[in-house]
Design an enzyme around this catalytic site. Structure first.
Site, PDB file in Angstrom:
ATOM      1  N   SER A 179      -4.354   3.407   4.817  1.00 32.31           N
ATOM      2  CA  SER A 179      -4.415   2.141   2.923  1.00 32.31           C
ATOM      3  C   SER A 179      -4.679   0.900   2.669  1.00 32.31           C
ATOM      4  O   SER A 179      -5.533   0.452   2.305  1.00 32.31           O
ATOM      5  CB  SER A 179      -3.518   2.617   1.575  1.00 32.31           C
ATOM      6  OG  SER A 179      -3.508   2.320   0.666  1.00 32.31           O
ATOM      7  N   LYS A 234       1.228  -1.468  -0.199  1.00 37.72           N
ATOM      8  CA  LYS A 234       0.150  -0.246  -0.032  1.00 37.72           C
ATOM      9  C   LYS A 234       0.973   0.635   0.028  1.00 37.72           C
ATOM     10  O   LYS A 234       0.712   2.526   0.414  1.00 37.72           O
ATOM     11  CB  LYS A 234      -0.530   0.208   1.186  1.00 37.72           C
ATOM     12  CG  LYS A 234      -1.231  -1.344   1.416  1.00 37.72           C
ATOM     13  CD  LYS A 234      -2.356  -1.910  -0.182  1.00 37.72           C
ATOM     14  CE  LYS A 234      -3.227  -0.707  -0.614  1.00 37.72           C
ATOM     15  NZ  LYS A 234      -3.613  -1.653  -1.895  1.00 37.72           N
ATOM     16  N   HIS A 247       7.120  -7.357  -2.545  1.00 40.68           N
ATOM     17  CA  HIS A 247       7.112  -6.634  -0.931  1.00 40.68           C
ATOM     18  C   HIS A 247       7.758  -7.123  -0.066  1.00 40.68           C
ATOM     19  O   HIS A 247       7.715  -6.771   1.353  1.00 40.68           O
ATOM     20  CB  HIS A 247       5.148  -6.515  -0.975  1.00 40.68           C
ATOM     21  CG  HIS A 247       4.528  -6.166  -1.228  1.00 40.68           C
ATOM     22  ND1 HIS A 247       4.847  -4.436  -1.636  1.00 40.68           N
ATOM     23  CD2 HIS A 247       3.103  -6.464  -1.962  1.00 40.68           C
ATOM     24  CE1 HIS A 247       3.829  -4.496  -2.635  1.00 40.68           C
ATOM     25  NE2 HIS A 247       2.663  -5.585  -2.579  1.00 40.68           N
TER      26      HIS A 247
HETATM   27  P1  A3P Z   1      -4.912   5.160  -1.221  1.00 43.56           P
HETATM   28  O1  A3P Z   1      -5.686   3.391  -0.528  1.00 43.56           O
HETATM   29  O2  A3P Z   1      -4.450   5.618  -0.250  1.00 43.56           O
HETATM   30  O3  A3P Z   1      -6.079   5.357  -2.147  1.00 43.56           O
HETATM   31  P2  A3P Z   1      -0.298  -0.215  -3.524  1.00 43.56           P
HETATM   32  O4  A3P Z   1      -0.543  -0.033  -5.156  1.00 43.56           O
HETATM   33  O5  A3P Z   1       1.635  -0.362  -3.498  1.00 43.56           O
HETATM   34  O6  A3P Z   1      -0.902  -1.300  -3.529  1.00 43.56           O
HETATM   35  O7  A3P Z   1      -0.744   0.991  -3.042  1.00 43.56           O
HETATM   36  C1  A3P Z   1      -1.972   1.616  -3.465  1.00 43.56           C
HETATM   37  C2  A3P Z   1      -2.441   2.901  -2.557  1.00 43.56           C
HETATM   38  O8  A3P Z   1      -1.837   3.761  -3.688  1.00 43.56           O
HETATM   39  C3  A3P Z   1      -3.660   3.261  -2.457  1.00 43.56           C
HETATM   40  O9  A3P Z   1      -4.097   4.332  -1.554  1.00 43.56           O
HETATM   41  C4  A3P Z   1      -4.060   3.499  -4.460  1.00 43.56           C
HETATM   42  O10 A3P Z   1      -5.424   5.041  -4.179  1.00 43.56           O
HETATM   43  C5  A3P Z   1      -2.638   4.203  -4.236  1.00 43.56           C
HETATM   44  N1  A3P Z   1      -2.435   5.376  -5.766  1.00 43.56           N
HETATM   45  C6  A3P Z   1      -2.838   4.020  -6.730  1.00 43.56           C
HETATM   46  N2  A3P Z   1      -2.462   4.411  -8.113  1.00 43.56           N
HETATM   47  C7  A3P Z   1      -1.944   6.098  -7.739  1.00 43.56           C
HETATM   48  C8  A3P Z   1      -1.450   7.193  -7.934  1.00 43.56           C
HETATM   49  N3  A3P Z   1      -1.546   7.321  -9.850  1.00 43.56           N
HETATM   50  N4  A3P Z   1      -1.936   8.045  -8.136  1.00 43.56           N
HETATM   51  C9  A3P Z   1      -1.678   8.219  -6.464  1.00 43.56           C
HETATM   52  N5  A3P Z   1      -2.231   7.435  -5.637  1.00 43.56           N
HETATM   53  C10 A3P Z   1      -1.997   6.188  -6.399  1.00 43.56           C
END
Ligand code: A3P
Length: 290
Positions: A133, A42, A103
């Protein structure tokens, strides 16, 4: 409801697909021209993958080509008909140069990555937004243990009783490793603030030149609003039995500072006290107050 099977390897909580294959994963053979995207869960994994993918494709939006996990089920498996190929088998059959993702905390990364001196991009996100998140992700993803209440989840997170272990150990471990290896250490908050500057860091790191026009295209295509509507990036093609976006979308808010909408004053004070202890003595700092 489904209770995912988890088990510790060297004190780190991992899912069944990983611990079942741990010997294989630990002995994974990295190559010198591999590029590894490493993150704590996340922290902007999908975002980083999309950026790197677009850079590698010179700004062409193609099919879902994003980095493969070598250590668990890759996203692409869920949208392909069975029989499933493991992430490991997909990774060893990928043509080089490969882009991989993980991860894993730094101490569990297969040693061949260090031996081969593969390049690694690490993306970190401040603990409070990461926790928020991860909490929502744990509600919607049936392969992640249920988070309980937010209050309960704060303790679980602080104690590192979550998949991939403690956020603190993860970000600190990779931070220490960055001076000994080819690691580009990036921050979610910086990427959010100035994607152009951060993407240029990636370009320099992987020694790639692109035009201003392509760079702008990449910035646009990897913005939150565009990725949220992109079925190749937003995980909406996952079966509902794995991810239920009606509980909380994978592309949830994509912002910094959402923790302020979640933590009570008391929870925040408790968190800060623990944080200070765990982060004492490291030069690693995060921008949490944005
Ligand atoms: P939130 O839950 O705070 O919205 P991962 O890909 O490591 O699982 O992380 C997911 C998090 O990154 C989520 O955060 C998601 O919305 C955010 N995320 C994904 N794409 C993004 C982007 N282009 N810009 C900003 N945040 C992004």
């Amino acid at each position: 409801s489904l209770v995912p099977e988890t088990k510790e390897i060297n004190g780190i909580l991992l899912t069944k697909t990983i611990y079942n294959d741990w010997d294989k994963i630990w002995n994974f053979q990295a190559k010198p021209d591999d590029l590894l995207i490493a993150t704590y869960a996340k922290s902007g994994t999908t975002w980083t993958q999309e950026i790197v993918d677009m850079i590698q494709n010179d700004g062409n939006v193609k099919k879902c080509q994003r980095a493969n996990t070598f250590d668990r089920q890759p996203f692409i498996e869920w949208i392909m008909p069975p029989p499933f190929i493991s992430g490991f088998d997909l990774a060893i059959n990928m043509p080089s140069p490969r882009t991989l993702k993980t991860h894993l905390p730094v101490q569990l990364v297969p040693p061949s990555f260090w031996k081969q001196n593969s390049k690694i991009i690490y993306m970190a996100r401040n603990a409070k937004d990461c926790l928020v998140s991860y909490y929502h992700f744990s509600r919607m993803n049936k392969f992640v243990p249920e988070p309980g209440t937010f209050e309960e989840y704060i303790d679980t997170f602080l104690n590192g009783r979550v998949l991939w272990g403690s956020w603190f150990d993860h970000v600190k471990g990779w931070w220490e490793a960055k001076d000994k290896h080819q690691i580009l250490y990036l921050f979610y908050e910086d990427m959010k603030e100035n994607p152009k500057r951060e993407i240029q860091k990636i370009l320099k790191f992987i020694e790639k030149d692109i035009s201003e026009e392509i760079l702008n295209k990449i910035i646009h295509h990897t913005s939150f609003d565009i990725m949220k509507d992109n079925p190749m990036a937003n995980y909406t093609s996952m079966p509902i039995s794995i991810m239920d976006h009606s509980i909380s979308p994978f592309m949830r808010k994509g912002m910094t500072g959402d923790w302020k909408n979640h933590f009570t004053v008391a929870q925040n004070e408790k968190f800060d006290e623990y944080y200070k202890k765990k982060m004492a003595g490291t030069t690693l700092t995060f921008r949490t107050e944005i």
